[in-house]
Design an enzyme around this catalytic site. Structure first.
Site, PDB file in Angstrom:
ATOM      1  N   GLY A  11      -1.514   1.447  -6.766  1.00 48.55           N
ATOM      2  CA  GLY A  11      -0.671   2.444  -7.440  1.00 48.55           C
ATOM      3  C   GLY A  11       0.696   2.541  -6.782  1.00 48.55           C
ATOM      4  O   GLY A  11       0.802   2.449  -5.563  1.00 48.55           O
ATOM      5  N   VAL A  24      13.027  -5.562   4.810  1.00 51.21           N
ATOM      6  CA  VAL A  24      14.033  -6.622   4.593  1.00 51.21           C
ATOM      7  C   VAL A  24      15.153  -6.530   5.625  1.00 51.21           C
ATOM      8  O   VAL A  24      15.516  -7.521   6.264  1.00 51.21           O
ATOM      9  CB  VAL A  24      14.587  -6.539   3.145  1.00 51.21           C
ATOM     10  CG1 VAL A  24      15.784  -7.470   2.961  1.00 51.21           C
ATOM     11  CG2 VAL A  24      13.483  -6.865   2.137  1.00 51.21           C
ATOM     12  N   ARG A  72      -2.682  -4.564 -10.185  1.00 57.18           N
ATOM     13  CA  ARG A  72      -4.051  -4.676  -9.662  1.00 57.18           C
ATOM     14  C   ARG A  72      -4.587  -5.997 -10.202  1.00 57.18           C
ATOM     15  O   ARG A  72      -4.307  -6.348 -11.344  1.00 57.18           O
ATOM     16  CB  ARG A  72      -4.899  -3.508 -10.144  1.00 57.18           C
ATOM     17  CG  ARG A  72      -4.358  -2.149  -9.651  1.00 57.18           C
ATOM     18  CD  ARG A  72      -5.292  -1.026 -10.057  1.00 57.18           C
ATOM     19  NE  ARG A  72      -4.611   0.250 -10.056  1.00 57.18           N
ATOM     20  CZ  ARG A  72      -4.510   1.064  -8.989  1.00 57.18           C
ATOM     21  NH1 ARG A  72      -5.043   0.716  -7.844  1.00 57.18           N
ATOM     22  NH2 ARG A  72      -3.884   2.226  -9.089  1.00 57.18           N
ATOM     23  N   ASP A 103      -5.945   1.369   0.536  1.00 57.62           N
ATOM     24  CA  ASP A 103      -6.968   0.649   1.301  1.00 57.62           C
ATOM     25  C   ASP A 103      -7.514  -0.560   0.545  1.00 57.62           C
ATOM     26  O   ASP A 103      -7.912  -1.550   1.172  1.00 57.62           O
ATOM     27  CB  ASP A 103      -8.089   1.591   1.757  1.00 57.62           C
ATOM     28  CG  ASP A 103      -8.773   2.281   0.599  1.00 57.62           C
ATOM     29  OD1 ASP A 103      -8.194   2.334  -0.503  1.00 57.62           O
ATOM     30  OD2 ASP A 103      -9.899   2.773   0.800  1.00 57.62           O
ATOM     31  N   GLY A 104      -7.515  -0.529  -0.789  1.00 59.91           N
ATOM     32  CA  GLY A 104      -7.921  -1.710  -1.563  1.00 59.91           C
ATOM     33  C   GLY A 104      -6.985  -2.869  -1.258  1.00 59.91           C
ATOM     34  O   GLY A 104      -7.430  -4.003  -1.023  1.00 59.91           O
ATOM     35  N   THR A 125       0.507   5.314  -0.797  1.00 52.59           N
ATOM     36  CA  THR A 125      -0.273   5.840  -1.920  1.00 52.59           C
ATOM     37  C   THR A 125      -0.090   7.353  -1.933  1.00 52.59           C
ATOM     38  O   THR A 125      -0.051   7.967  -0.864  1.00 52.59           O
ATOM     39  CB  THR A 125      -1.770   5.479  -1.805  1.00 52.59           C
ATOM     40  OG1 THR A 125      -2.515   6.229  -2.769  1.00 52.59           O
ATOM     41  CG2 THR A 125      -2.351   5.768  -0.436  1.00 52.59           C
ATOM     42  N   ASP A 127      -2.136   9.539  -2.695  1.00 57.02           N
ATOM     43  CA  ASP A 127      -3.381  10.290  -2.456  1.00 57.02           C
ATOM     44  C   ASP A 127      -3.616  10.713  -1.006  1.00 57.02           C
ATOM     45  O   ASP A 127      -4.475  11.552  -0.747  1.00 57.02           O
ATOM     46  CB  ASP A 127      -4.591   9.463  -2.911  1.00 57.02           C
ATOM     47  CG  ASP A 127      -4.638   9.315  -4.420  1.00 57.02           C
ATOM     48  OD1 ASP A 127      -4.047  10.171  -5.113  1.00 57.02           O
ATOM     49  OD2 ASP A 127      -5.258   8.345  -4.909  1.00 57.02           O
ATOM     50  N   ASP A 129      -5.178   9.120   1.232  1.00 52.62           N
ATOM     51  CA  ASP A 129      -6.621   8.934   1.464  1.00 52.62           C
ATOM     52  C   ASP A 129      -6.928   7.770   2.405  1.00 52.62           C
ATOM     53  O   ASP A 129      -7.976   7.136   2.284  1.00 52.62           O
ATOM     54  CB  ASP A 129      -7.329   8.729   0.112  1.00 52.62           C
ATOM     55  CG  ASP A 129      -6.798   7.516  -0.649  1.00 52.62           C
ATOM     56  OD1 ASP A 129      -5.777   6.950  -0.222  1.00 52.62           O
ATOM     57  OD2 ASP A 129      -7.408   7.153  -1.663  1.00 52.62           O
ATOM     58  N   ARG A 171      -8.730  11.214  -7.044  1.00 52.01           N
ATOM     59  CA  ARG A 171     -10.068  10.842  -7.529  1.00 52.01           C
ATOM     60  C   ARG A 171     -11.106  11.010  -6.437  1.00 52.01           C
ATOM     61  O   ARG A 171     -12.183  11.525  -6.673  1.00 52.01           O
ATOM     62  CB  ARG A 171     -10.070   9.372  -7.992  1.00 52.01           C
ATOM     63  CG  ARG A 171      -9.619   9.175  -9.423  1.00 52.01           C
ATOM     64  CD  ARG A 171      -9.908   7.754  -9.860  1.00 52.01           C
ATOM     65  NE  ARG A 171      -9.401   6.780  -8.897  1.00 52.01           N
ATOM     66  CZ  ARG A 171      -8.277   6.092  -9.045  1.00 52.01           C
ATOM     67  NH1 ARG A 171      -7.555   6.253 -10.113  1.00 52.01           N
ATOM     68  NH2 ARG A 171      -7.881   5.225  -8.139  1.00 52.01           N
ATOM     69  N   GLU A 222      -8.622  15.888  -9.733  1.00 53.60           N
ATOM     70  CA  GLU A 222      -9.285  15.187 -10.851  1.00 53.60           C
ATOM     71  C   GLU A 222     -10.669  14.665 -10.477  1.00 53.60           C
ATOM     72  O   GLU A 222     -11.539  14.538 -11.342  1.00 53.60           O
ATOM     73  CB  GLU A 222      -8.411  14.029 -11.351  1.00 53.60           C
ATOM     74  CG  GLU A 222      -8.171  12.969 -10.297  1.00 53.60           C
ATOM     75  CD  GLU A 222      -7.261  11.835 -10.729  1.00 53.60           C
ATOM     76  OE1 GLU A 222      -7.194  11.531 -11.928  1.00 53.60           O
ATOM     77  OE2 GLU A 222      -6.607  11.254  -9.848  1.00 53.60           O
ATOM     78  N   GLN A 251       3.226  13.037 -11.090  1.00 48.43           N
ATOM     79  CA  GLN A 251       3.069  13.146  -9.629  1.00 48.43           C
ATOM     80  C   GLN A 251       3.371  11.828  -8.918  1.00 48.43           C
ATOM     81  O   GLN A 251       3.512  11.789  -7.701  1.00 48.43           O
ATOM     82  CB  GLN A 251       1.630  13.554  -9.283  1.00 48.43           C
ATOM     83  CG  GLN A 251       1.296  14.947  -9.750  1.00 48.43           C
ATOM     84  CD  GLN A 251      -0.213  15.157  -9.858  1.00 48.43           C
ATOM     85  OE1 GLN A 251      -0.838  15.652  -8.944  1.00 48.43           O
ATOM     86  NE2 GLN A 251      -0.791  14.777 -10.991  1.00 48.43           N
TER      87      GLN A 251
HETATM   88  P1  ATP Z   1      -4.255   3.115  -4.619  1.00 55.55           P
HETATM   89  O1  ATP Z   1      -4.755   3.973  -3.496  1.00 55.55           O
HETATM   90  O2  ATP Z   1      -2.899   3.491  -5.036  1.00 55.55           O
HETATM   91  O3  ATP Z   1      -5.240   2.918  -5.728  1.00 55.55           O
HETATM   92  P2  ATP Z   1      -5.106   0.566  -3.566  1.00 55.55           P
HETATM   93  O4  ATP Z   1      -4.411  -0.444  -2.733  1.00 55.55           O
HETATM   94  O5  ATP Z   1      -6.331   1.180  -2.941  1.00 55.55           O
HETATM   95  O6  ATP Z   1      -4.008   1.638  -3.970  1.00 55.55           O
HETATM   96  P3  ATP Z   1      -6.666  -0.998  -5.427  1.00 55.55           P
HETATM   97  O7  ATP Z   1      -6.578  -1.131  -6.893  1.00 55.55           O
HETATM   98  O8  ATP Z   1      -7.967  -0.551  -4.828  1.00 55.55           O
HETATM   99  O9  ATP Z   1      -5.460  -0.073  -4.985  1.00 55.55           O
HETATM  100  O10 ATP Z   1      -6.322  -2.410  -4.749  1.00 55.55           O
HETATM  101  C1  ATP Z   1      -5.168  -3.132  -5.109  1.00 55.55           C
HETATM  102  C2  ATP Z   1      -5.493  -4.597  -5.220  1.00 55.55           C
HETATM  103  O11 ATP Z   1      -5.968  -5.090  -3.967  1.00 55.55           O
HETATM  104  C3  ATP Z   1      -6.602  -4.930  -6.216  1.00 55.55           C
HETATM  105  O12 ATP Z   1      -6.168  -5.043  -7.531  1.00 55.55           O
HETATM  106  C4  ATP Z   1      -7.109  -6.267  -5.688  1.00 55.55           C
HETATM  107  O13 ATP Z   1      -6.300  -7.329  -6.138  1.00 55.55           O
HETATM  108  C5  ATP Z   1      -6.948  -6.098  -4.187  1.00 55.55           C
HETATM  109  N1  ATP Z   1      -8.239  -5.699  -3.611  1.00 55.55           N
HETATM  110  C6  ATP Z   1      -8.852  -4.502  -3.694  1.00 55.55           C
HETATM  111  N2  ATP Z   1     -10.055  -4.516  -3.095  1.00 55.55           N
HETATM  112  C7  ATP Z   1     -10.210  -5.770  -2.609  1.00 55.55           C
HETATM  113  C8  ATP Z   1     -11.256  -6.438  -1.887  1.00 55.55           C
HETATM  114  N3  ATP Z   1     -12.380  -5.808  -1.521  1.00 55.55           N
HETATM  115  N4  ATP Z   1     -11.062  -7.744  -1.552  1.00 55.55           N
HETATM  116  C9  ATP Z   1      -9.942  -8.391  -1.900  1.00 55.55           C
HETATM  117  N5  ATP Z   1      -8.922  -7.817  -2.598  1.00 55.55           N
HETATM  118  C10 ATP Z   1      -9.048  -6.536  -2.941  1.00 55.55           C
END
Ligand code: ATP
Length: 319
Positions: A11, A24, A72, A103-104, A125, A127, A129, A171, A222, A251
């Site tokens: 996000g 940069v 994503r 964290d994703g 992010t 959140d 979180d 969430r 939410e 937000q």
């Molecule tokens: P937000 O908190 O804003 O949702 P986020 O980084 O946690 O941000 P995600 O959608 O969970 O958002 O992750 C972003 C991208 O990172 C995913 O679309 C995917 O390409 C990659 N990703 C997420 N989880 C994994 C995983 N376990 N292994 C490899 N790549 C991942």
């Protein structure tokens, strides 16, 4: 390290641009080349890589969103996708990658680390979180945006003697709800980390009404409950006139607050320095106000909870 790259993922969050700018500018200042990768890991797999210059990050510190776009990608979660991403990085001679996201996104970075790419994550992010850091980039702006909205809603709540249910983002984490609930003077705050008791919410409303208070604000994350459902329940089970507002994606947007710009500038610059020092597989963060590098593994395994003292305080002073 001669050439590094930066991408934003997951996000978008206000302050990501300020972080890109700091990455940069610090890299160029330190004699390195920097590439920008568009659309996160999806763009990386498609070779959406371009050189960045001092000028390409001019005039962005005040802008919300991300000039590098974000995405994503499910494909990137496969071993083939990750191998492709590492191959693209190598084809450009990129030795280190800075990932701004949640964290994703850090899990994706960890996968690239295992394929021999040096990675540093920056928590971005709204959140808030992510364990192991004081704040994530974007959180401060998001709570200020939500507060601004709640203050406006309060005007009409007071004028019409209404109860307003305001759904905010979050969430899995109640941080936004807790902060805006306290700062916005909400009567009740519902967060995903605590059981939702509609009996408690109604008792609070009744207590207020008994002393002549005819308007109230209930802030709902939410992930705790849907605002619409809370509103429907209260309409059906109380005599109050209830309205619901879902703040939604407003937000996420807007000019970053001063705090977010400063945090983003610090972390962007620190991330480059960590790569220069040979660090990898870590998140650049501030912890207790001090710049700290936290292993991704620690980020993934540390349990996280919001600041429950804010909840207790809000409960007490919204009696
Ligand atoms: P937000 O908190 O804003 O949702 P986020 O980084 O946690 O941000 P995600 O959608 O969970 O958002 O992750 C972003 C991208 O990172 C995913 O679309 C995917 O390409 C990659 N990703 C997420 N989880 C994994 C995983 N376990 N292994 C490899 N790549 C991942």
């Amino acid at each position: 390290m001669k050439r590094i790259a930066v991408l934003t993922s997951g996000g978008d969050a206000p302050g990501m641009n300020a972080a890109i700018r700091a990455v940069v500018r610090t890299a160029i200042y330190s004699g390195m080349e920097v590439m920008g990768i568009r659309r996160g890991y999806r763009g990386l797999m498609k070779d959406e890589v371009e050189p960045m210059s001092l000028g390409s990050v001019a005039d962005i510190i005040q802008r919300g969103g991300t000039i590098l776009y974000t995405a994503r990608s499910k494909d990137f979660q496969t071993p083939e996708g990750q191998a492709r991403a590492a191959e693209v990085l190598r084809s450009h001679g990129i030795e280190g990658l800075i990932i701004i996201g949640g964290d994703g996104s850090f899990r994706g970075a960890q996968a690239l680390t295992r394929l021999g790419i040096a990675t540093i994550g920056i928590p971005g992010t709204i959140d808030n979180d992510i364990p192991g850091c004081d704040r994530t980039i974007g959180f401060d702006t998001a709570i200020n945006t939500a507060i601004d909205a709640i203050d406006k809603i309060r005007d009409t709540a007071t004028s019409h003697d209404r109860t307003y249910v305001v759904e905010v983002m979050g969430r899995n984490a109640g941080d936004i709800a807790l902060h805006v609930g306290l700062a916005g003077g909400a009567e009740s705050i519902l967060i995903p980390e605590l059981p939702v008791s509609m009996d408690d919410v109604m008792a609070k409303l009744e207590r207020g009404a008994a002393r002549g208070k005819e308007h109230s604000i209930i802030v709902v994350a939410e992930g705790a409950a849907r605002g619409m459902e809370v509103g429907k329940y209260l309409s059906e089970h109380t005599q109050f006139e209830v309205r619901v507002t879902v703040l939604g994606h407003i937000q996420r947007g807007g000019a970053p607050s001063a705090d977010d710009r400063i945090l983003a500038s610090k972390l962007g610059s620190y991330a480059v320095k960590l790569l220069q020092q040979g660090e990898s597989g870590k998140m650049a963060a501030t912890l207790n106000g001090v710049l700290t590098a936290v292993d991704f593994d620690t980020v993934f395994t540390t349990p996280r909870e919001p600041d429950f003292s804010l909840y207790k305080l809000a409960e007490m002073i919204s009696i």
